[in-house]
Structure formats: structure tokens, C-alpha cells
Design a protein around this motif. Structure first.
Motif, mmCIF file in Angstrom:
data_model
loop_
_atom_site.group_PDB
_atom_site.id
_atom_site.type_symbol
_atom_site.label_atom_id
_atom_site.label_comp_id
_atom_site.label_asym_id
_atom_site.label_seq_id
_atom_site.Cartn_x
_atom_site.Cartn_y
_atom_site.Cartn_z
ATOM 1 N N THR A 16 2.726 -11.965 -4.411
ATOM 2 C CA THR A 16 2.217 -11.475 -3.348
ATOM 3 C C THR A 16 2.232 -10.031 -2.964
ATOM 4 O OG1 THR A 16 3.115 -13.514 -2.198
ATOM 5 C CG2 THR A 16 2.518 -11.667 -0.783
ATOM 6 N N VAL A 17 3.556 -9.129 -3.402
ATOM 7 C CA VAL A 17 3.255 -7.892 -3.270
ATOM 8 C C VAL A 17 2.560 -7.149 -4.192
ATOM 9 C CG1 VAL A 17 4.688 -5.926 -3.904
ATOM 10 C CG2 VAL A 17 5.837 -7.852 -2.370
ATOM 11 N N ALA A 61 -0.978 -7.615 -2.726
ATOM 12 C CA ALA A 61 -1.189 -7.190 -1.497
ATOM 13 C C ALA A 61 -1.214 -5.722 -1.668
ATOM 14 C CB ALA A 61 -0.096 -7.444 -0.561
ATOM 15 N N THR A 62 -0.629 -5.009 -2.594
ATOM 16 C CA THR A 62 -0.283 -3.679 -2.874
ATOM 17 C C THR A 62 -1.844 -2.602 -2.715
ATOM 18 O OG1 THR A 62 1.695 -3.552 -4.150
ATOM 19 C CG2 THR A 62 0.430 -1.738 -4.167
ATOM 20 N N TYR A 79 -4.400 -3.387 -1.131
ATOM 21 C CA TYR A 79 -4.598 -3.502 0.235
ATOM 22 C C TYR A 79 -3.895 -2.633 1.295
ATOM 23 C CZ TYR A 79 -7.516 -7.475 -1.540
ATOM 24 O OH TYR A 79 -8.308 -8.084 -2.160
ATOM 25 N N LEU A 80 -2.374 -2.619 0.905
ATOM 26 C CA LEU A 80 -1.496 -2.007 1.911
ATOM 27 C C LEU A 80 -2.071 -0.377 1.553
ATOM 28 C CD1 LEU A 80 1.838 -3.288 0.938
ATOM 29 C CD2 LEU A 80 0.747 -3.506 2.892
ATOM 30 N N SER A 110 -5.039 0.190 3.922
ATOM 31 C CA SER A 110 -5.000 0.184 5.204
ATOM 32 C C SER A 110 -4.314 1.442 5.712
ATOM 33 C CB SER A 110 -4.305 -1.152 5.374
ATOM 34 O OG SER A 110 -3.049 -1.075 5.066
#
Lengths: 216, 192
Positions: A109-110, A113-114, A116-117, A120
Motif C-alpha cells: 500500500t505504501v 501510494a507514495t 500519489y502522496l 498531493s
């Protein structure tokens, strides 16, 4: 359904010795007065004999030896050791499996998601504190905190430049930065009183590192 | 432990030794049950090479899961259930169900053994044996499995029910259908 239809449903069970006593009595009584059903019973018996006489094929003499050789090879492998560990833990084995799956899911997940983090506007900054971290000395542990998005392109450039300098400076201080308080960092991440997972950026390889301490 | 001691050990002792990592003890269990396990696999997949491979997988899987074996069922029934599950999964993956009918089917069937590399059909002795093999091919895998487990492997209805995880009533009904169907096919072959 005629009597014969019902009785023929039971003939196989009678032949196999699997019929109940009252079913046996029913079939015996019917066979005494019916010409067709005894012929059906004989054909079932003949069919059984013919099936048993079908030639089987020889099993290779080395079959059992091949199995034990494979088992011996497996025992030397990681898969076997993991299974053994699970067995020895007994009731904890399944909990360990669940924890392992959860850990893998968290890491995936990390990693996913990184990007996208970053896009954002989430930024990482170092957390200072006392040392307790399993990370290598070349990494720095950081906490993730949302930062306000820069307004306008110019300010975004300045912001990014500042971040680059910040990170470069921190790389030089990597050894010192390695002594960070993981507990403090994790608490900064998500609140809560107990450690759950620690996340930081390894700048030299641009990798997000996830550390999952022992769960108690 | 010496080989002789292993040979004299009871099944429960061998299982416990195997659980403790003694592969030689498990090897004795393999020798005791290999023929029946191969038979179960054969009943499902109807191919010798596949049956041997699946039987080997069965024993490997059984060894890895010895810790889960409980004495509620017999070791043999537990083993056969593993064999049946592995074989049924294999059959589903491979999709090997062939229904051949009529003259065209017979020609196709005669070619199958050499193409597939087994002598399943060739080894059938006598005309009745060959006809019976053809008739078995026309059954669905579910019906063929129950009749071979019952007639060839000698499993009871309860054992078949446990191995295939099917209710006893389903086992009985499939057996009845399989017997009837085989009789009809053999009669048709006689008259054909």
C-alpha cells in the motif's frame, strides 16, 4: 415408479453390502417373484468383476524413494522451514501468518501510494530525537505531515528547491540523523499510543521504507 | 531408529515419527498406501502418467500437513481425500474430459494412447476389457470416479462420501447411474 424401478435402485447397495436390513428383506422378497430383477443383479455382479479385472499398471519401484528424496530436498528449503516454524508456534502460527499478510499488504500500500502522496503535496521532514531505529545509517527517518500546497508556480519552485536543499543537507548528516526516536516518529505519523508502522524515505535510492516493529 | 524398527512400528508411531521430521518413517507409509493413492488419482483423471505425478503430490502435501491430521478419520481416508482433491483440481485445470461417440469416436480413441504416451487402452486385456474402458470414457468424471473407487479400490460408501466430500445419498445415486449407464453402453456396443 414400478416395484422393479424401486428395487433396482437398491440392488447396487445390496450387492455392495451397504443396504439396511429392512432394504435387504424388501429386495429378497421381490427377487423371489420377479424374473427381471435377478438378471439385473447378476449383471451388476458381472460388471463389478470385469471392472476389478481391468489391468492396473505397475507402480515404479522407486516411487516411495522418489517421494522421500523430494521431502528431504524440501526440508532444506525455506518453504519447509517456514511451515515448521508455523507448526511449532502452534496456535500462534495462524496469527503469525495473518500478521505476515498484513505486513505485506501495508508495504504494498505504501509503495503504491507514495507517488500519489508526493503529487498531493505531502512532504517529509525529519524528526529529531533520541536514537532507536533499525534503519541503516545512510537513511533518515522522517515523519509524513501534510504541508500546504505552494501557491503559484514560482513559489512552488522555491518550495521544491528548499526541499531539495533540505534533503541534501540531511543526507550529509545521515549518520547523526540515523539516531531518531522511532516511537516519537510513529506517534507523529498517526497518533495513537502504540507503535504500528514507521515510514521514511531513503533519499539515496529514493525509496520509501516501511518498518514494522514487533507487535505485542 | 533402525529400518527394522520402523517396519515393525504401528501406523500411529510412524505418523508421529514423520511429524518429528523422519522422512524414512513416512516412506514406509508411502509404500503401504501408494497403490491405493495412485488408484484414487487414476479413478479421477484416467491417465497413468498424471495419476503417478498426482499421487506423488498427494504424499508431499500429506507430509506437509501431518500436523493437521486428527484421528477422527483414518489416515488412509484422509490420504485418499487429499488425493481426490488434488486430482479433481488437476482435472478442472486441464479440462480433460472427452466424450467420444460412434465410429468416429472409436478411431479417435484408438489414437489417444500413443499420442498421450500412456498404454491405458492398450493394456486392457480381452475384448470385454477394451469395451469396458471405452464405456468408462463415456461416463462423466464424477460417475467414473465413484464406480472405480467402489469396484476397483473397494472403498465403502461412507469412505467414498468422505473422500469426495459428497453426501452418502449422492454417492449411492451416482453409483446406480454409473452401473446402469455402463450396462447400457456395453449392450449398445454388443448390438452395434
Amino acid at each position: 415408479m414400478t416395484d422393479c424401478d424401486e428395487i433396482q435402485l437398491l440392488l447396487g447397495a445390496v450387492q455392495d453390502g451397504e443396504a439396511e436390513p429392512h432394504e435387504m428383506a424388501l429386495v429378497d422378497a421381490h427377487l423371489d417373484r420377479c424374473p427381471a430383477c435377478p438378471a439385473a443383479l447378476r449383471s451388476y455382479e458381472a460388471l463389478g468383476v470385469a471392472l476389478r479385472e481391468l489391468p492396473g499398471f505397475p507402480i515404479p519401484r522407486q516411487f516411495a524413494q522418489n517421494v522421500t528424496k523430494r521431502l528431504t530436498r524440501l526440508q532444506g528449503g525455506g518453504r519447509w522451514r517456514l511451515a515448521q516454524l508455523g507448526r511449532s508456534l502452534g496456535a500462534f502460527g495462524s496469527a503469525l501468518e495473518i500478521a505476515g499478510v498484513a505486513a505485506v499488504a501495508a508495504i504494498v500500500t505504501v509503495l503504491v501510494a507514495t507517488p500519489y502522496l508526493h503529487s498531493s503535496g505531502l512532504r517529509m521532514h525529519p524528526v529529531q530525537g533520541a536514537a532507536q531505529s533499525p534503519i541503516s545509517s545512510t537513511a533518515q527517518a522522517v515523519a509524513i505531515q501534510p504541508v500546504g500546497l505552494a501557491k503559484g508556480a514560482g513559489q512552488a519552485d522555491e518550495f521544491r528547491q528548499a526541499e531539495v536543499q533540505n534533503v541534501a543537507g540531511k543526507i550529509e548528516d545521515a549518520d547523526a540523523a540515523a539516531t531518531l526516536d522511532t516511537q516519537e516518529m510513529v506517534s507523529a505519523l498517526g497518533g495513537g499510543s502504540g507503535p504500528s508502522v514507521a515510514v521514511w524515505n531513503e533519499p539515496r535510492t529514493d525509496t520509501t521504507v516501511v518498518w514494522i516493529p514487533d507487535q505485542r | 531408529m533402525s529400518n527394522q524398527a520402523r517396519l515393525d512400528a504401528t501406523e500411529a508411531e510412524l505418523i508421529q515419527q514423520a511429524r518429528d521430521g523422519d522422512t524414512q518413517a513416512f516412506g514406509i507409509l508411502v509404500e503401504r498406501y501408494q497403490r491405493r493413492v495412485v488408484g484414487v488419482a487414476m479413478a479421477v483423471v484416467h491417465n497413468q502418467d498424471d495419476a503417478l505425478e498426482l499421487a506423488q503430490e498427494t504424499f508431499i502435501r500429506a507430509y506437509e500437513n501431518l500436523g493437521k491430521f486428527e484421528s477422527r478419520s483414518s489416515f488412509s481416508t484422509w490420504l485418499y481425500r487429499i488425493a481426490a482433491n488434488i486430482s479433481i483440481d488437476f482435472r478442472r485445470r486441464e479440462g480433460r474430459h472427452i466424450v467420444l461417440r460412434g465410429e468416429e469416436g472409436e478411431h479417435e480413441l484408438d489414437r489417444l494412447p500413443s499420442e498421450r504416451g500412456d498404454s491405458f487402452l492398450e493394456s486392457a486385456r480381452g475384448e470385454l476389457g477394451r469395451r469396458l474402458q471405452r464405456a468408462l470414457q463415456e461416463l462423466t468424471p464424477e460417475h467414473r470416479t465413484v464406480i472405480l473407487l467402489r469396484e476397483v479400490e473397494g472403498l465403502s460408501y461412507d469412505e467414498i462420501s468422505e473422500v469426495l466430500q459428497s453426501p452418502r445419498g449422492t454417492v449411492m445415486s451416482r453409483l446406480h447411474y454409473a452401473r446402469d449407464r455402463l450396462r447400457t453402453i456395453l449392450n449398445d456396443l454388443d448390438q452395434g
